[in-house]
Design a protein around this motif. Structure first.
Motif, PDB file in Angstrom:
ATOM      1  N   ARG A 104      -0.837  -9.638  15.296  1.00 39.43           N
ATOM      2  CA  ARG A 104      -1.863  -9.910  16.554  1.00 39.43           C
ATOM      3  C   ARG A 104      -3.113 -10.072  16.008  1.00 39.43           C
ATOM      4  O   ARG A 104      -4.142 -10.404  16.721  1.00 39.43           O
ATOM      5  N   GLY A 105      -3.416  -9.422  14.776  1.00 46.66           N
ATOM      6  CA  GLY A 105      -4.857  -9.480  14.288  1.00 46.66           C
ATOM      7  C   GLY A 105      -5.718  -8.237  14.882  1.00 46.66           C
ATOM      8  O   GLY A 105      -7.009  -8.331  14.630  1.00 46.66           O
ATOM      9  N   ASP A 106      -5.022  -7.239  15.233  1.00 49.60           N
ATOM     10  CA  ASP A 106      -5.751  -6.174  15.698  1.00 49.60           C
ATOM     11  C   ASP A 106      -5.765  -5.054  14.737  1.00 49.60           C
ATOM     12  O   ASP A 106      -4.984  -4.439  14.302  1.00 49.60           O
ATOM     13  N   LEU A 107      -6.992  -5.080  13.828  1.00 51.66           N
ATOM     14  CA  LEU A 107      -7.197  -4.378  12.719  1.00 51.66           C
ATOM     15  C   LEU A 107      -7.126  -2.902  13.224  1.00 51.66           C
ATOM     16  O   LEU A 107      -6.661  -2.240  12.440  1.00 51.66           O
ATOM     17  N   GLU A 108      -8.164  -2.621  14.000  1.00 50.62           N
ATOM     18  CA  GLU A 108      -8.101  -1.056  14.282  1.00 50.62           C
ATOM     19  C   GLU A 108      -6.857  -0.353  14.718  1.00 50.62           C
ATOM     20  O   GLU A 108      -6.522   0.695  14.176  1.00 50.62           O
ATOM     21  N   GLU A 109      -5.662  -0.975  15.417  1.00 49.90           N
ATOM     22  CA  GLU A 109      -4.723  -0.591  15.902  1.00 49.90           C
ATOM     23  C   GLU A 109      -3.618  -0.763  14.600  1.00 49.90           C
ATOM     24  O   GLU A 109      -2.902   0.255  14.582  1.00 49.90           O
ATOM     25  N   TYR A 110      -3.777  -1.852  13.819  1.00 49.08           N
ATOM     26  CA  TYR A 110      -2.839  -1.873  12.628  1.00 49.08           C
ATOM     27  C   TYR A 110      -3.183  -0.692  11.884  1.00 49.08           C
ATOM     28  O   TYR A 110      -2.402  -0.180  11.201  1.00 49.08           O
ATOM     29  N   LEU A 111      -4.333  -0.294  11.594  1.00 47.02           N
ATOM     30  CA  LEU A 111      -4.678   0.861  10.644  1.00 47.02           C
ATOM     31  C   LEU A 111      -4.309   2.037  11.188  1.00 47.02           C
ATOM     32  O   LEU A 111      -3.722   2.880  10.759  1.00 47.02           O
ATOM     33  N   ARG A 112      -4.317   2.417  12.568  1.00 42.60           N
ATOM     34  CA  ARG A 112      -4.075   3.632  13.255  1.00 42.60           C
ATOM     35  C   ARG A 112      -2.598   3.599  13.271  1.00 42.60           C
ATOM     36  O   ARG A 112      -2.092   4.805  12.854  1.00 42.60           O
ATOM     37  N   TYR A 113      -1.803   2.754  13.244  1.00 40.09           N
ATOM     38  CA  TYR A 113      -0.377   2.872  13.331  1.00 40.09           C
ATOM     39  C   TYR A 113       0.118   2.839  11.863  1.00 40.09           C
ATOM     40  O   TYR A 113       1.246   3.163  11.624  1.00 40.09           O
ATOM     41  N   GLY A 114      -0.736   2.572  10.789  1.00 41.44           N
ATOM     42  CA  GLY A 114      -0.379   2.774   9.480  1.00 41.44           C
ATOM     43  C   GLY A 114       0.013   4.128   9.313  1.00 41.44           C
ATOM     44  O   GLY A 114       1.023   4.540   8.384  1.00 41.44           O
ATOM     45  N   LYS A 115      -0.886   5.267   9.830  1.00 43.97           N
ATOM     46  CA  LYS A 115      -0.536   6.420   9.544  1.00 43.97           C
ATOM     47  C   LYS A 115       0.964   6.807  10.137  1.00 43.97           C
ATOM     48  O   LYS A 115       1.525   7.667   9.579  1.00 43.97           O
ATOM     49  N   GLU A 116       1.086   6.404  11.456  1.00 41.27           N
ATOM     50  CA  GLU A 116       2.559   6.839  11.886  1.00 41.27           C
ATOM     51  C   GLU A 116       3.543   6.117  11.147  1.00 41.27           C
ATOM     52  O   GLU A 116       4.589   6.947  10.863  1.00 41.27           O
ATOM     53  N   PHE A 117       3.634   5.109  10.333  1.00 42.79           N
ATOM     54  CA  PHE A 117       4.457   4.459   9.449  1.00 42.79           C
ATOM     55  C   PHE A 117       4.644   5.243   8.372  1.00 42.79           C
ATOM     56  O   PHE A 117       6.026   5.775   7.782  1.00 42.79           O
ATOM     57  N   HIS A 118       3.774   5.623   7.510  1.00 45.64           N
ATOM     58  CA  HIS A 118       3.791   6.581   6.343  1.00 45.64           C
ATOM     59  C   HIS A 118       4.199   7.960   6.553  1.00 45.64           C
ATOM     60  O   HIS A 118       4.928   8.606   5.737  1.00 45.64           O
ATOM     61  N   LEU A 119       3.997   8.483   7.809  1.00 39.13           N
ATOM     62  CA  LEU A 119       4.249   9.804   8.123  1.00 39.13           C
ATOM     63  C   LEU A 119       5.774   9.734   8.381  1.00 39.13           C
ATOM     64  O   LEU A 119       6.448  10.630   8.049  1.00 39.13           O
ATOM     65  N   ALA A 120       6.364   8.760   8.877  1.00 41.44           N
ATOM     66  CA  ALA A 120       7.787   8.368   9.253  1.00 41.44           C
ATOM     67  C   ALA A 120       8.651   8.486   7.749  1.00 41.44           C
ATOM     68  O   ALA A 120       9.597   8.972   7.489  1.00 41.44           O
TER      69      ALA A 120
END
Length: 267
Positions: free
Chosen positions: A143-159
């Motif tokens: 979607r090009g939502d950079l701020e949310e993309y970066l925020r959810y990056g943390k959850e991905f790497h924590l997974a």
């Protein structure tokens, strides 16, 4: 105008000394508003410092509005002089923030090991959780939502870390990922994507390959993709604002998939 070699100073970090010297040059009239600084390669050579330290110093000066980096052109001075308040703000950012470069180096070492362990011990539920975290991150990136993309990056790497079933690894990874919300890191990541919006697609591609490798429990492929991800990201973030940066960037080597194809250049 030339810059001095870095010597022992009152600052904790070399990046603070670098920023302080650039500010002194501006305040002395060596570089006026609208003027262009020498290339990052030249400044680094004159000061005898690494490109990562210089890049972080410039990023801090960008955060407070003293410098502006123009992709493919160089770095320009935005103000006729640096006030005491702006100087203090910039130096505080550098002294209080952890180095994004060191953070990425640490994460590279940690995540490769975490992925190896996760492949061995993760349950099917862990892999489902990883896939779900990736789907959330991917959707926001597309979607090009950079701020949310970066925020959810943390959850991905924590997974990935949680899939190791190791609380120490999970705790260390969470601490490293928490550092990515510091101002220096946020600005450098924003600049990275702002300078070339297509990088989101490239990052989505490599992350998708990482997920597939872990889901397939393919250790060799997971290590290869993670190494490539961090190496290229570090190279591009720390060379992105030099007008000659294309001369210094690592040339990405196509990585063949298991069927013998290649994926072109990945970030």
């Amino acid at each position: 105008m030339t810059f001095e070699k870095v010597a022992q100073t009152r600052f904790k970090k070399k990046s603070s000394f670098i920023a302080d010297q650039i500010l002194r040059m501006i305040n002395s009239g060596g570089y006026t508003a609208g003027s262009k600084l020498p290339s990052e390669r030249i400044i680094a050579e004159q000061m005898g410092v690494s490109r990562p330290s210089l890049r972080e110093a410039i990023s801090a000066l960008q955060i407070v509005g003293l410098l502006e980096s123009r992709p493919g052109d160089g770095t320009y001075v935005c103000v006729p002089s640096a006030t005491e308040d702006l100087t203090r703000q910039a130096l505080t950012v550098l002294e209080e923030c952890d180095s994004p470069y060191e953070n990425m180096q640490a994460r590279r070492a940690m995540e490769i090991g975490a992925a190896q362990l996760a492949i061995k011990v993760a349950t099917d539920a862990d892999l489902v959780a990883l896939r779900e975290a990736w789907d959330e991150k991917c959707a926001r990136g597309r979607r090009g939502d950079l701020e949310e993309y970066l925020r959810y990056g943390k959850e991905f790497h924590l997974a990935i870390a949680r899939a190791t079933k190791n609380r120490v690894i999970e705790g260390i990874m969470e601490r490293l990922l928490n550092l990515t919300i510091q101002p220096l890191w946020i600005n450098m990541r924003r600049e990275y994507f702002r300078n070339d919006p297509s990088r989101i697609e490239l990052m989505l591609d490599i992350h998708d390959r990482i997920v597939k490798a872990i889901m397939e429990r393919n250790t060799e492929k997971a290590i290869r993709e993670l190494e490539h991800h961090f190496d290229i990201q570090i190279e591009q973030i720390y060379n992105q604002n030099d007008e000659n940066s294309h001369e210094h960037q690592v040339k990405s080597t196509p990585i063949a998939d298991d069927k013998g194809g290649d994926n072109g250049n990945i970030c």
